[in-house]
Design a protein around this motif. Structure first.
Motif, PDB file in Angstrom:
ATOM      1  N   LYS A   1       0.367  25.270   7.639  1.00  0.00           N
ATOM      2  CA  LYS A   1      -0.835  26.106   7.592  1.00  0.00           C
ATOM      3  C   LYS A   1      -0.591  27.450   8.276  1.00  0.00           C
ATOM      4  CE  LYS A   1      -4.296  22.386   7.517  1.00  0.00           C
ATOM      5  NZ  LYS A   1      -5.383  21.741   8.308  1.00  0.00           N
ATOM      6  N   LEU A   2       0.091  27.404   9.412  1.00  0.00           N
ATOM      7  CA  LEU A   2       0.344  28.619  10.182  1.00  0.00           C
ATOM      8  C   LEU A   2       1.246  29.579   9.418  1.00  0.00           C
ATOM      9  CD1 LEU A   2       0.038  30.167  12.845  1.00  0.00           C
ATOM     10  CD2 LEU A   2       2.025  28.945  13.706  1.00  0.00           C
ATOM     11  N   THR A   3       2.353  29.064   8.888  1.00  0.00           N
ATOM     12  CA  THR A   3       3.289  29.932   8.175  1.00  0.00           C
ATOM     13  C   THR A   3       2.686  30.480   6.882  1.00  0.00           C
ATOM     14  OG1 THR A   3       4.277  27.952   7.174  1.00  0.00           O
ATOM     15  CG2 THR A   3       5.348  28.841   9.129  1.00  0.00           C
ATOM     16  N   THR A   4       1.892  29.664   6.198  1.00  0.00           N
ATOM     17  CA  THR A   4       1.241  30.116   4.964  1.00  0.00           C
ATOM     18  C   THR A   4       0.241  31.228   5.255  1.00  0.00           C
ATOM     19  OG1 THR A   4       1.459  27.904   3.993  1.00  0.00           O
ATOM     20  CG2 THR A   4      -0.142  29.400   2.971  1.00  0.00           C
ATOM     21  N   ALA A   5      -0.545  31.049   6.318  1.00  0.00           N
ATOM     22  CA  ALA A   5      -1.547  32.056   6.684  1.00  0.00           C
ATOM     23  C   ALA A   5      -0.872  33.362   7.116  1.00  0.00           C
ATOM     24  CB  ALA A   5      -2.435  31.529   7.805  1.00  0.00           C
ATOM     25  N   SER A   6       0.230  33.263   7.848  1.00  0.00           N
ATOM     26  CA  SER A   6       0.915  34.467   8.315  1.00  0.00           C
ATOM     27  C   SER A   6       1.550  35.225   7.156  1.00  0.00           C
ATOM     28  CB  SER A   6       1.984  34.099   9.348  1.00  0.00           C
ATOM     29  OG  SER A   6       3.010  33.307   8.764  1.00  0.00           O
ATOM     30  N   TYR A   7       1.999  34.489   6.134  1.00  0.00           N
ATOM     31  CA  TYR A   7       2.603  35.132   4.964  1.00  0.00           C
ATOM     32  C   TYR A   7       1.549  35.931   4.186  1.00  0.00           C
ATOM     33  CZ  TYR A   7       5.391  35.731   0.722  1.00  0.00           C
ATOM     34  OH  TYR A   7       6.078  36.274  -0.316  1.00  0.00           O
ATOM     35  N   ALA A   8       0.308  35.426   4.217  1.00  0.00           N
ATOM     36  CA  ALA A   8      -0.786  36.092   3.496  1.00  0.00           C
ATOM     37  C   ALA A   8      -1.307  37.310   4.255  1.00  0.00           C
ATOM     38  CB  ALA A   8      -1.933  35.106   3.257  1.00  0.00           C
ATOM     39  N   LYS A   9      -0.946  37.427   5.524  1.00  0.00           N
ATOM     40  CA  LYS A   9      -1.424  38.544   6.353  1.00  0.00           C
ATOM     41  C   LYS A   9      -0.557  39.769   6.078  1.00  0.00           C
ATOM     42  CE  LYS A   9      -2.740  39.563  11.146  1.00  0.00           C
ATOM     43  NZ  LYS A   9      -4.152  39.853  10.842  1.00  0.00           N
TER      44      LYS A   9
ATOM     45  N   ILE B   1       7.241  34.006  13.329  1.00  0.00           N
ATOM     46  CA  ILE B   1       6.814  32.607  13.440  1.00  0.00           C
ATOM     47  C   ILE B   1       7.932  31.668  12.991  1.00  0.00           C
ATOM     48  CG2 ILE B   1       5.228  30.878  12.511  1.00  0.00           C
ATOM     49  CD1 ILE B   1       3.086  33.044  12.504  1.00  0.00           C
ATOM     50  N   LEU B   2       8.576  32.025  11.895  1.00  0.00           N
ATOM     51  CA  LEU B   2       9.685  31.189  11.408  1.00  0.00           C
ATOM     52  C   LEU B   2      10.847  31.166  12.399  1.00  0.00           C
ATOM     53  CD1 LEU B   2       9.798  32.110   7.601  1.00  0.00           C
ATOM     54  CD2 LEU B   2       8.943  30.014   8.649  1.00  0.00           C
ATOM     55  N   LEU B   3      11.173  32.342  12.941  1.00  0.00           N
ATOM     56  CA  LEU B   3      12.254  32.410  13.933  1.00  0.00           C
ATOM     57  C   LEU B   3      11.924  31.568  15.158  1.00  0.00           C
ATOM     58  CD1 LEU B   3      13.218  36.186  13.756  1.00  0.00           C
ATOM     59  CD2 LEU B   3      14.728  34.266  13.266  1.00  0.00           C
ATOM     60  N   GLY B   4      10.653  31.649  15.610  1.00  0.00           N
ATOM     61  CA  GLY B   4      10.239  30.871  16.767  1.00  0.00           C
ATOM     62  C   GLY B   4      10.300  29.383  16.494  1.00  0.00           C
ATOM     63  N   ALA B   5       9.914  28.984  15.287  1.00  0.00           N
ATOM     64  CA  ALA B   5       9.906  27.562  14.936  1.00  0.00           C
ATOM     65  C   ALA B   5      11.323  26.985  14.874  1.00  0.00           C
ATOM     66  CB  ALA B   5       9.203  27.370  13.590  1.00  0.00           C
ATOM     67  N   PHE B   6      12.248  27.767  14.344  1.00  0.00           N
ATOM     68  CA  PHE B   6      13.614  27.260  14.173  1.00  0.00           C
ATOM     69  C   PHE B   6      14.508  27.442  15.396  1.00  0.00           C
ATOM     70  CE2 PHE B   6      12.443  27.618   9.644  1.00  0.00           C
ATOM     71  CZ  PHE B   6      12.861  26.364   9.220  1.00  0.00           C
ATOM     72  N   THR B   7      14.176  28.423  16.250  1.00  0.00           N
ATOM     73  CA  THR B   7      15.046  28.692  17.411  1.00  0.00           C
ATOM     74  C   THR B   7      14.444  28.230  18.731  1.00  0.00           C
ATOM     75  OG1 THR B   7      14.105  30.901  17.815  1.00  0.00           O
ATOM     76  CG2 THR B   7      15.937  30.743  16.244  1.00  0.00           C
ATOM     77  N   GLY B   8      13.102  28.136  18.807  1.00  0.00           N
ATOM     78  CA  GLY B   8      12.468  27.776  20.070  1.00  0.00           C
ATOM     79  C   GLY B   8      12.398  28.939  21.036  1.00  0.00           C
TER      80      GLY B   8
ATOM     81  N   ALA C   1       1.268  18.334  20.919  1.00  0.00           N
ATOM     82  CA  ALA C   1       2.318  18.466  19.896  1.00  0.00           C
ATOM     83  C   ALA C   1       1.722  18.928  18.575  1.00  0.00           C
ATOM     84  CB  ALA C   1       3.026  17.123  19.712  1.00  0.00           C
ATOM     85  N   TRP C   2       2.458  19.791  17.881  1.00  0.00           N
ATOM     86  CA  TRP C   2       2.028  20.286  16.577  1.00  0.00           C
ATOM     87  C   TRP C   2       2.413  19.272  15.503  1.00  0.00           C
ATOM     88  CZ3 TRP C   2       0.712  25.598  14.942  1.00  0.00           C
ATOM     89  CH2 TRP C   2       0.285  26.388  16.018  1.00  0.00           C
ATOM     90  N   GLU C   3       1.511  19.073  14.567  1.00  0.00           N
ATOM     91  CA  GLU C   3       1.802  18.238  13.418  1.00  0.00           C
ATOM     92  C   GLU C   3       2.495  19.098  12.354  1.00  0.00           C
ATOM     93  OE1 GLU C   3       1.365  15.073  13.344  1.00  0.00           O
ATOM     94  OE2 GLU C   3       0.180  14.881  15.191  1.00  0.00           O
ATOM     95  N   VAL C   4       3.221  18.434  11.447  1.00  0.00           N
ATOM     96  CA  VAL C   4       3.948  19.162  10.401  1.00  0.00           C
ATOM     97  C   VAL C   4       2.998  20.001   9.558  1.00  0.00           C
ATOM     98  CG1 VAL C   4       5.375  18.941   8.325  1.00  0.00           C
ATOM     99  CG2 VAL C   4       5.777  17.440  10.289  1.00  0.00           C
ATOM    100  N   GLU C   5       1.822  19.434   9.218  1.00  0.00           N
ATOM    101  CA  GLU C   5       0.870  20.173   8.381  1.00  0.00           C
ATOM    102  C   GLU C   5       0.322  21.414   9.101  1.00  0.00           C
ATOM    103  OE1 GLU C   5      -1.234  16.282   9.678  1.00  0.00           O
ATOM    104  OE2 GLU C   5       0.758  16.949   9.029  1.00  0.00           O
TER     105      GLU C   5
END
Length: 314
Positions: free
Chosen positions: A272-280, A290-297, A264-268
């Motif tokens: 970290k993942l979304t912040t790093a992807s935004y910087a890419k 990533i956001l779509l996957g997190a909210f929709t599954g 299971a993924w922790e909230v932190e």
């Protein structure tokens, strides 16, 4: 060099005005750095043995100057440069010889006239270069470079862009980027080709030992197999040979327990993942996926084909 000279019988040493001179033809790839196509320096002696000693020092100085002008580069890029130098020289030599045959005056050329043609000067420079590599890095390194220059070995990335271009329009850009990345990894491990099946087998074991996921290794080997197959079909590698990436064997792993299958993924971790992807910044869509996957599954293959016009109407 002017005609008022006489060959001494020793390579690169000539008589002129009753004095011995050292002479060096400037390599074709460095001509732009010199006023003339040759270097000439008085040895200030009439004694041939003394002249040989002094000439050796001068030739070393000139060679050092050539090396500095060429700059530092990898052994592979140096090999490719020499390969082009020899190819250009061969074309030039063939043209010169063809012109001489056309004249056909039935008069044998003198040693000075032959020397003036500057035939094979690149090969002489190559001999000096390989000798230097052997002394500095060892005979195996020199032999490896010589194989690239003579065409017995192929730089791994030499035809990568050609392969990528051949798939344009048939393969989506993201897949092309992934394939290109796989071939880059191949070149990092094996700068030159061809390979043996044992080379690939050892590489697979090495990747498994590093803990790489089986799916990742199989994807990497599959991309390399495709590229190697293209090189064989195009004749860049022996078309009658064997693709070393065909039917590779992988170490069978024990079946993972239910506890190890998913973590299971922790909230932190999500933050970290979304912040790093935004910087890419070189992949603007990654962050949104990533956001779509997190909210929709939804899976990546379900999200990637989505278009703006497909958004749900209120």
């Amino acid at each position: 060099m002017s005609k008022d000279r006489e060959f001494s019988g020793k390579r690169g040493i000539y008589w002129k005005s009753n004095t011995l001179y050292a002479r060096q033809v400037v390599p074709a790839d460095l001509r732009e750095h010199f006023e003339k196509g040759e270097l000439l320096k008085s040895l200030q002696t009439k004694d041939l043995k003394v002249a040989e000693y002094r000439a050796a020092q001068i030739f070393h100085e000139w060679k050092t100057q050539f090396d500095k002008l060429r700059g530092s580069s990898s052994a592979l890029s140096e090999a490719q440069r020499w390969k082009q130098v020899l190819l250009n020289e061969q074309r030039k030599d063939n043209a010169v010889l063809a012109a001489l045959i056309a004249e056909d005056d039935n008069r044998p050329l003198t040693s000075i006239e032959v020397d003036d043609l500057n035939l094979g000067t690149g090969r002489l420079g190559l001999e000096d270069y390989l000798e230097g590599v052997a002394q500095e890095l060892g005979p195996k390194e020199a032999a490896a470079i010589a194989k690239v220059i003579t065409g017995k070995s192929l730089p791994t990335l030499e035809h990568k862009q050609e392969w990528i271009d051949s798939m344009a329009g048939r393969v989506i850009p993201r897949t092309l980027m992934q394939l290109e990345s796989k071939v880059d990894k191949l070149a990092e491990k094996f700068p030159v080709l061809p390979l043996k099946k044992t080379d690939v087998a050892r590489w697979i074991v090495e990747l498994e030992t590093e803990g790489r996921a089986e799916a990742t290794i199989k994807g990497l080997i599959g991309g390399c197999r495709s590229y190697y197959d293209y090189l064989m079909r195009m004749g860049h590698l022996n078309p009658e040979g064997v693709n070393p990436f065909e039917r590779p064997k992988f170490t069978k792993k024990k079946k993972a327990s239910k506890k190890d299958i998913r973590q299971a993924w922790e909230v932190e971790d999500i933050v970290k993942l979304t912040t790093a992807s935004y910087a890419k910044t070189d992949d603007a869509n990654l962050h949104h996926l990533i956001l779509l996957g997190a909210f929709t599954g939804a899976r990546i293959e379900e999200l990637a084909p989505l278009k703006v016009e497909k958004k749900k109407k209120k």
